[in-house]
Design a protein around this motif. Sequence first.
Motif, PDB file in Angstrom:
ATOM      1  N   ALA A 115       0.819  -1.215   0.000  1.00  0.00           N
ATOM      2  CA  ALA A 115       0.000   0.000   0.000  1.00  0.00           C
ATOM      3  C   ALA A 115       0.854   1.267   0.000  1.00  0.00           C
ATOM      4  O   ALA A 115       0.553   2.242  -0.697  1.00  0.00           O
ATOM      5  CB  ALA A 115      -0.941  -0.010   1.209  1.00  0.00           C
ATOM      6  N   ARG A 116       1.933   1.258   0.770  1.00  0.00           N
ATOM      7  CA  ARG A 116       2.785   2.448   0.847  1.00  0.00           C
ATOM      8  C   ARG A 116       3.437   2.745  -0.495  1.00  0.00           C
ATOM      9  O   ARG A 116       3.514   3.916  -0.906  1.00  0.00           O
ATOM     10  CB  ARG A 116       3.861   2.222   1.919  1.00  0.00           C
ATOM     11  CG  ARG A 116       4.779   3.401   2.119  1.00  0.00           C
ATOM     12  CD  ARG A 116       5.791   3.129   3.232  1.00  0.00           C
ATOM     13  NE  ARG A 116       6.701   4.244   3.421  1.00  0.00           N
ATOM     14  CZ  ARG A 116       7.681   4.253   4.301  1.00  0.00           C
ATOM     15  NH1 ARG A 116       7.866   3.201   5.095  1.00  0.00           N
ATOM     16  NH2 ARG A 116       8.473   5.307   4.428  1.00  0.00           N
ATOM     17  N   THR A 117       3.870   1.722  -1.202  1.00  0.00           N
ATOM     18  CA  THR A 117       4.538   1.934  -2.491  1.00  0.00           C
ATOM     19  C   THR A 117       3.534   2.336  -3.562  1.00  0.00           C
ATOM     20  O   THR A 117       3.847   3.136  -4.452  1.00  0.00           O
ATOM     21  CB  THR A 117       5.301   0.665  -2.908  1.00  0.00           C
ATOM     22  OG1 THR A 117       6.138   0.245  -1.829  1.00  0.00           O
ATOM     23  CG2 THR A 117       6.170   0.938  -4.125  1.00  0.00           C
ATOM     24  N   ARG A 118       2.319   1.806  -3.490  1.00  0.00           N
ATOM     25  CA  ARG A 118       1.286   2.246  -4.435  1.00  0.00           C
ATOM     26  C   ARG A 118       1.003   3.732  -4.247  1.00  0.00           C
ATOM     27  O   ARG A 118       0.841   4.469  -5.230  1.00  0.00           O
ATOM     28  CB  ARG A 118       0.001   1.439  -4.214  1.00  0.00           C
ATOM     29  CG  ARG A 118       0.118  -0.021  -4.611  1.00  0.00           C
ATOM     30  CD  ARG A 118      -1.202  -0.757  -4.411  1.00  0.00           C
ATOM     31  NE  ARG A 118      -1.001  -2.187  -4.577  1.00  0.00           N
ATOM     32  CZ  ARG A 118      -1.930  -3.039  -4.929  1.00  0.00           C
ATOM     33  NH1 ARG A 118      -3.140  -2.608  -5.164  1.00  0.00           N
ATOM     34  NH2 ARG A 118      -1.673  -4.323  -5.055  1.00  0.00           N
ATOM     35  N   HIS A 119       0.947   4.167  -2.999  1.00  0.00           N
ATOM     36  CA  HIS A 119       0.731   5.590  -2.723  1.00  0.00           C
ATOM     37  C   HIS A 119       1.890   6.418  -3.273  1.00  0.00           C
ATOM     38  O   HIS A 119       1.675   7.483  -3.867  1.00  0.00           O
ATOM     39  CB  HIS A 119       0.584   5.811  -1.213  1.00  0.00           C
ATOM     40  CG  HIS A 119       0.464   7.248  -0.828  1.00  0.00           C
ATOM     41  ND1 HIS A 119      -0.703   7.971  -0.987  1.00  0.00           N
ATOM     42  CD2 HIS A 119       1.386   8.116  -0.303  1.00  0.00           C
ATOM     43  CE1 HIS A 119      -0.505   9.205  -0.584  1.00  0.00           C
ATOM     44  NE2 HIS A 119       0.744   9.321  -0.158  1.00  0.00           N
ATOM     45  N   TRP A 120       3.111   5.933  -3.100  1.00  0.00           N
ATOM     46  CA  TRP A 120       4.283   6.642  -3.624  1.00  0.00           C
ATOM     47  C   TRP A 120       4.205   6.773  -5.142  1.00  0.00           C
ATOM     48  O   TRP A 120       4.468   7.851  -5.705  1.00  0.00           O
ATOM     49  CB  TRP A 120       5.552   5.875  -3.227  1.00  0.00           C
ATOM     50  CG  TRP A 120       6.766   6.272  -4.018  1.00  0.00           C
ATOM     51  CD1 TRP A 120       7.589   7.327  -3.794  1.00  0.00           C
ATOM     52  CD2 TRP A 120       7.272   5.606  -5.186  1.00  0.00           C
ATOM     53  NE1 TRP A 120       8.584   7.380  -4.745  1.00  0.00           N
ATOM     54  CE2 TRP A 120       8.410   6.328  -5.611  1.00  0.00           C
ATOM     55  CE3 TRP A 120       6.880   4.479  -5.904  1.00  0.00           C
ATOM     56  CZ2 TRP A 120       9.148   5.960  -6.737  1.00  0.00           C
ATOM     57  CZ3 TRP A 120       7.602   4.105  -7.021  1.00  0.00           C
ATOM     58  CH2 TRP A 120       8.728   4.844  -7.428  1.00  0.00           C
ATOM     59  N   LEU A 121       3.817   5.689  -5.833  1.00  0.00           N
ATOM     60  CA  LEU A 121       3.742   5.716  -7.294  1.00  0.00           C
ATOM     61  C   LEU A 121       2.705   6.730  -7.761  1.00  0.00           C
ATOM     62  O   LEU A 121       2.980   7.559  -8.645  1.00  0.00           O
ATOM     63  CB  LEU A 121       3.395   4.322  -7.820  1.00  0.00           C
ATOM     64  CG  LEU A 121       3.124   4.228  -9.323  1.00  0.00           C
ATOM     65  CD1 LEU A 121       4.338   4.668 -10.127  1.00  0.00           C
ATOM     66  CD2 LEU A 121       2.705   2.809  -9.703  1.00  0.00           C
ATOM     67  N   ALA A 122       1.507   6.682  -7.175  1.00  0.00           N
ATOM     68  CA  ALA A 122       0.460   7.618  -7.579  1.00  0.00           C
ATOM     69  C   ALA A 122       0.903   9.062  -7.311  1.00  0.00           C
ATOM     70  O   ALA A 122       0.679   9.957  -8.143  1.00  0.00           O
ATOM     71  CB  ALA A 122      -0.833   7.304  -6.826  1.00  0.00           C
ATOM     72  N   HIS A 123       1.543   9.307  -6.173  1.00  0.00           N
ATOM     73  CA  HIS A 123       2.015  10.655  -5.828  1.00  0.00           C
ATOM     74  C   HIS A 123       3.020  11.160  -6.858  1.00  0.00           C
ATOM     75  O   HIS A 123       2.947  12.321  -7.292  1.00  0.00           O
ATOM     76  CB  HIS A 123       2.636  10.637  -4.433  1.00  0.00           C
ATOM     77  CG  HIS A 123       3.213  11.953  -4.016  1.00  0.00           C
ATOM     78  ND1 HIS A 123       2.434  13.035  -3.658  1.00  0.00           N
ATOM     79  CD2 HIS A 123       4.518  12.367  -3.910  1.00  0.00           C
ATOM     80  CE1 HIS A 123       3.212  14.051  -3.353  1.00  0.00           C
ATOM     81  NE2 HIS A 123       4.481  13.679  -3.482  1.00  0.00           N
ATOM     82  N   GLN A 124       3.945  10.308  -7.266  1.00  0.00           N
ATOM     83  CA  GLN A 124       4.956  10.714  -8.238  1.00  0.00           C
ATOM     84  C   GLN A 124       4.330  11.065  -9.582  1.00  0.00           C
ATOM     85  O   GLN A 124       4.674  12.064 -10.221  1.00  0.00           O
ATOM     86  CB  GLN A 124       5.987   9.594  -8.418  1.00  0.00           C
ATOM     87  CG  GLN A 124       6.865   9.331  -7.200  1.00  0.00           C
ATOM     88  CD  GLN A 124       7.721  10.532  -6.838  1.00  0.00           C
ATOM     89  OE1 GLN A 124       8.349  11.143  -7.692  1.00  0.00           O
ATOM     90  NE2 GLN A 124       7.730  10.880  -5.557  1.00  0.00           N
ATOM     91  N   LEU A 125       3.389  10.239 -10.033  1.00  0.00           N
ATOM     92  CA  LEU A 125       2.761  10.478 -11.331  1.00  0.00           C
ATOM     93  C   LEU A 125       1.927  11.750 -11.308  1.00  0.00           C
ATOM     94  O   LEU A 125       1.922  12.522 -12.289  1.00  0.00           O
ATOM     95  CB  LEU A 125       1.892   9.280 -11.714  1.00  0.00           C
ATOM     96  CG  LEU A 125       2.642   7.983 -12.046  1.00  0.00           C
ATOM     97  CD1 LEU A 125       1.671   6.816 -12.152  1.00  0.00           C
ATOM     98  CD2 LEU A 125       3.439   8.128 -13.340  1.00  0.00           C
ATOM     99  N   LEU A 126       1.223  11.994 -10.205  1.00  0.00           N
ATOM    100  CA  LEU A 126       0.372  13.181 -10.114  1.00  0.00           C
ATOM    101  C   LEU A 126       1.206  14.443  -9.899  1.00  0.00           C
ATOM    102  O   LEU A 126       0.933  15.487 -10.505  1.00  0.00           O
ATOM    103  CB  LEU A 126      -0.624  13.014  -8.964  1.00  0.00           C
ATOM    104  CG  LEU A 126      -1.696  11.933  -9.144  1.00  0.00           C
ATOM    105  CD1 LEU A 126      -2.439  11.702  -7.836  1.00  0.00           C
ATOM    106  CD2 LEU A 126      -2.668  12.319 -10.244  1.00  0.00           C
ATOM    107  N   ARG A 127       2.222  14.341  -9.075  1.00  0.00           N
ATOM    108  CA  ARG A 127       3.024  15.510  -8.735  1.00  0.00           C
ATOM    109  C   ARG A 127       3.750  16.072  -9.952  1.00  0.00           C
ATOM    110  O   ARG A 127       3.812  17.290 -10.145  1.00  0.00           O
ATOM    111  CB  ARG A 127       4.028  15.134  -7.649  1.00  0.00           C
ATOM    112  CG  ARG A 127       4.981  16.250  -7.248  1.00  0.00           C
ATOM    113  CD  ARG A 127       6.034  15.743  -6.289  1.00  0.00           C
ATOM    114  NE  ARG A 127       7.021  16.757  -5.967  1.00  0.00           N
ATOM    115  CZ  ARG A 127       8.158  16.510  -5.330  1.00  0.00           C
ATOM    116  NH1 ARG A 127       8.443  15.281  -4.934  1.00  0.00           N
ATOM    117  NH2 ARG A 127       9.009  17.483  -5.072  1.00  0.00           N
TER     118      ARG A 127
END
Length: 450
Positions: A115-127
């Motif tokens: 879950a933590r890495t999925r959040h990191w991936l989404a954050h990077q793509l959106l940011r």
Amino acid sequence: MSQLQARGLTLRYAQEHPLFQAVDFDINPGDRIALVGPNGAGKSSLLRILAGLQPPDGGAITKPRGLTVAHFSQSGDGDDPHLSAGQRARARLAEILDEPAGIILLDEPTNHLDARTRHWLAHQLLRHKHTCLFVSHDEDFLQQMATRVFEVRRGQFREYTGTYAGFLHHAETLNQKSWSAYDAEQRQLAAFERAAQRRDSIVTRLTDTPPGGRGAKAFYGHKAAKVARTARMLRERIAPESQVGKPWEEQPIPTLDFRNFTRPGDPAIDIQNLSLSYGPKTVLDNFTLTLRRAERWAIQGPNGSGKTSLFRAIRGELAPTAGTITIAQNVKLGYFAQEAETLNPRQTPLEACMAECADRTWVQTILACLKLPREYANVPIAQLSLGERAKTALAQILVSGANVLLLDEPTNHLEIEARHALMATLDQFPGAILLITHAPPPLNWCQAPI
């Protein structure tokens, strides 16, 4: 101005079986496009075509000179044996996101990620406002990320602008309209048939010539012919080629009897104070779990926490550094490995399953329950998508007579409908299950955090 244009794209699984054909679309700066559809529909192949790794069977891709395209493959997450599949996937994703690519193509990027890495991936793509086209069966990720949706399903390509939730609502609206049109026509066709049958009855009465001689016979014969012609015209109006096609309908999971099942001892597996190590690194420390013979446990934890190592220890492939694993009598383990690497690629799904169970009807029933299309049952496994391979491996385990299942992230490559179908099938399994998953388990399952 679009960054990439696709015109007339066509891809065939076989000459007579197009996965999609004559597809047109543009990818614009800032798009986050979800590519969805069932396993084997051609999603990964479409990404490979856009990345320049595979030629289409028709059509062309146009993009500006100098545009770079980065591609994350389902099976391209590296091979460092000291890292978990999730850790390898994160390393490769970090590498791609650091590249200054104009378009990023991601093929099921959240598979294996906690879950933590999925959040990191989404954050990077959106940011960083990356332009990306991604394949995913993760509904939370789809809803968080998508600004457009491309769907490939049963040879058809459909495009929607908006969120994934909006796409689902739009698709359901279209489905309801299709069913309404189909039901209305069925009612009309039934009315035509009833009217034709009434005329058939009149023809029968008229052809039974009443007394009155030759003139009466000719008169009633003429009337019978006119009525018969009317009945024929009514039936011509219900010719198959003029009818609305019946909309697609998912088949429910039938009642399953698991006819070759034998009960294991109880508890089936007893794990006490288990510790596991790779060289100097401890991957699991002081873990305890008792699995009763009809229990379901979900094993959850971050990437690299020792979940797959636990399964290896249960199967006798990894010796504990401390603690014990006791397996009861009559236990037959069924093991699903990540990426379904236990399959023989030269076999077909039917051959792989019938090597475990000679009952062809039972094998075909389980394959159908897991949503493997009938036309792929006799295709070599090497030619199937990763999702179709996963379905084959799961079916092979379920028909084998195994009474304790070790399932290591079995839903990773499955489309959403197949995920639901798998859980519905497992609900009927009479034995014990240990399931490694990063998704929330069913409410009636026990949870064992690692």
